[in-house]
Design a protein around this motif. Structure first.
Motif, PDB file in Angstrom:
ATOM      1  N   LEU A 144     113.092  86.197  36.728  1.00 33.41           N
ATOM      2  CA  LEU A 144     113.021  84.652  36.702  1.00 33.41           C
ATOM      3  C   LEU A 144     113.643  84.289  35.469  1.00 33.41           C
ATOM      4  O   LEU A 144     113.968  84.828  34.415  1.00 33.41           O
ATOM      5  CB  LEU A 144     111.688  84.154  36.366  1.00 33.41           C
ATOM      6  N   ASP A 155     105.385  87.305  29.459  1.00 34.43           N
ATOM      7  CA  ASP A 155     106.384  88.031  30.468  1.00 34.43           C
ATOM      8  C   ASP A 155     107.269  88.803  29.938  1.00 34.43           C
ATOM      9  O   ASP A 155     108.027  89.791  30.567  1.00 34.43           O
ATOM     10  CB  ASP A 155     107.158  86.794  31.005  1.00 34.43           C
ATOM     11  N   VAL A 192     116.092  82.109  40.135  1.00 32.76           N
ATOM     12  CA  VAL A 192     115.588  83.565  40.319  1.00 32.76           C
ATOM     13  C   VAL A 192     116.887  84.504  40.481  1.00 32.76           C
ATOM     14  O   VAL A 192     117.716  84.066  41.427  1.00 32.76           O
ATOM     15  CB  VAL A 192     114.407  84.134  41.400  1.00 32.76           C
ATOM     16  N   LEU A 240     105.857  86.099  41.426  1.00 30.56           N
ATOM     17  CA  LEU A 240     107.099  85.254  41.827  1.00 30.56           C
ATOM     18  C   LEU A 240     108.231  86.223  41.884  1.00 30.56           C
ATOM     19  O   LEU A 240     108.791  86.133  43.048  1.00 30.56           O
ATOM     20  CB  LEU A 240     107.475  84.080  40.803  1.00 30.56           C
ATOM     21  N   GLU A 241     108.559  87.036  41.158  1.00 36.49           N
ATOM     22  CA  GLU A 241     109.722  87.911  41.190  1.00 36.49           C
ATOM     23  C   GLU A 241     109.729  88.940  42.343  1.00 36.49           C
ATOM     24  O   GLU A 241     110.732  89.220  43.080  1.00 36.49           O
ATOM     25  CB  GLU A 241     109.889  88.588  39.830  1.00 36.49           C
ATOM     26  N   ALA A 261     106.450  79.684  36.570  1.00 36.28           N
ATOM     27  CA  ALA A 261     106.319  80.551  37.954  1.00 36.28           C
ATOM     28  C   ALA A 261     105.447  80.199  39.132  1.00 36.28           C
ATOM     29  O   ALA A 261     105.575  80.363  40.254  1.00 36.28           O
ATOM     30  CB  ALA A 261     106.463  81.982  37.667  1.00 36.28           C
ATOM     31  N   VAL A 283     104.582  85.382  36.856  1.00 36.57           N
ATOM     32  CA  VAL A 283     105.971  85.760  36.979  1.00 36.57           C
ATOM     33  C   VAL A 283     106.354  87.019  37.789  1.00 36.57           C
ATOM     34  O   VAL A 283     107.035  86.974  38.770  1.00 36.57           O
ATOM     35  CB  VAL A 283     106.499  85.951  35.632  1.00 36.57           C
TER      36      VAL A 283
END
Ligand SMILES: Cc1ncc(COP(=O)(O)O)c(C=O)c1O
Length: 351
Positions: free
Chosen positions: A58, A32, A212, A43-44, A241, A40
């Motif tokens: 994150l 990451d 986050v 998720l972001e 994540a 990740v």
């Protein structure tokens, strides 16, 4: 006795769901810090979209989210306005002062809110003697003020006075999804007025780790550098994540169950002699009450522990109980019976 501990100390105690554990085991991973972890990145992107911001990063915890969030708005010697009951002021080890070399200036918190007119008066005019006011922090839901939810209008009213003077607003939204669910509004109405927001995956949303931070693309680029400085570049963080993606996708709407359990708990407690609580003040999953009985708060906490219920003295005679994933209605009823037994000597329903 219940067959397991009914742990009402915090919603951080939530365990990951079976779906989260599967997603973690199967997560596609990369490094990451090189931006190469697809989970990740997913998720972001999801978090930014859900909160209506351009970008997200994150971070390891709510504390790191607030620290990175604040210092990414500030320079050494700046001033940060925040509530006198805020988490960032009370419980984050003065991180903003230590890492960011900024001073926190508190204004009164009433029912989770800071008065826009007080904020207006606290923003410094340019002056060679004064620090620059660099950011205003708000908190939603508000932890020390009993989990109250700030409305979109309240949020916008603070942001308006800050923005008038060119000062950005950071939202400690550790439980901002609880606020949105309690108010019955899209979370974006609570985040649109602010410039940056951090929320926790690891509280009511039940992921094991992580928060986050969301904001503009430019701001999040700065934030990534501070996260690295703080040792928050976590390499194959997709493991974490993956649970966060499940949390955001499946765990938001069920927060209403926690709120209903908190209401039931508050109403039951209000009927027990020796407890002082106004159930109307319980809007989300945090329940604070005062023990007015001579038994006292520490003895009540110890007695509850003997009856399979864990909770904490918040301060003085005030106890905090938090409802969350894994706490069922029957656990609330057991807790109420146990409180009644300790304070009054007779379990509810036994008379
Ligand atoms: C309002 C608020 N902000 C920030 C935090 C910090 O989160 P963490 O424990 O993940 O560092 C908490 C934790 O309880 C909180 O209640």
């Amino acid at each position: 006795m219940p067959d397991r501990l009914i742990d009402l100390r915090s919603d951080t105690l939530t365990m990951p769901t079976p779906e989260m554990r599967r997603a973690m085991a199967e997560a596609e991973l990369g490094d990451d810090v090189f931006h190469e972890d697809p989970t990740v990145n997913r998720l972001e992107a999801l978090a930014a979209e859900r909160l209506g911001k351009e970008a997200a990063v994150l971070v390891t915890s709510g504390t790191q989210g607030n620290l990175v969030g604040v210092v990414s708005h500030t320079q050494r010697g700046d001033e940060v306005i925040c509530g006198d009951q805020s988490h960032v002021f009370h419980y984050e080890v003065a991180g903003c002062a230590v890492v960011g070399s900024v001073q926190l200036r508190t204004v009164p918190n009433v029912d989770g809110m800071i008065d826009p007119e007080v904020v207006r008066a606290a923003i410094r005019p340019p002056d060679i003697h004064a620090p620059r006011t660099a950011v205003v922090c708000i908190e939603n839901t508000h932890n020390r003020n009993g989990g109250v939810a700030l409305t979109p209008e309240q949020t916008a009213s603070v942001a308006a006075v800050a923005h008038e003077r060119g000062v950005p607003v950071h939202l400690d939204g550790a439980r901002v999804f609880n606020a949105a669910v309690a108010l019955g509004v899209d979370v974006r109405l609570l985040t649109a007025p602010v410039d940056s927001v951090t929320f926790c995956l690891s509280k009511g949303l039940a992921a094991p780790v992580g928060s986050v931070l969301c904001g503009s693309k430019e701001y999040i680029q700065v934030a990534r550098k501070y996260r690295k400085l703080l040792g928050g570049g976590m390499r194959e963080a997709g493991i974490i994540a993956a649970a966060g993606v499940v949390a955001l996708s499946t765990m938001v709407d069920r927060l209403a169950e926690d709120h209903a359990n908190a209401h039931r708990l508050a109403e039951g407690l209000a009927n027990i002699p020796g407890i002082e609580i106004d159930p109307k003040t319980v809007q989300t999953n945090l329940v604070f009450f005062d023990v007015t009985s001579p038994v006292g708060a520490p003895t009540l906490v110890a007695g509850l522990r003997d009856r399979g219920v864990s909770c904490m003295v918040s301060y003085g005679r005030r106890i905090r109980m938090v409802t969350h994933y894994g706490i069922e209605r029957s656990d609330i009823e057991h807790t109420l019976r146990a409180v009644q037994e300790i304070l009054v000597g007779v379990p509810v329903g036994a008379r």
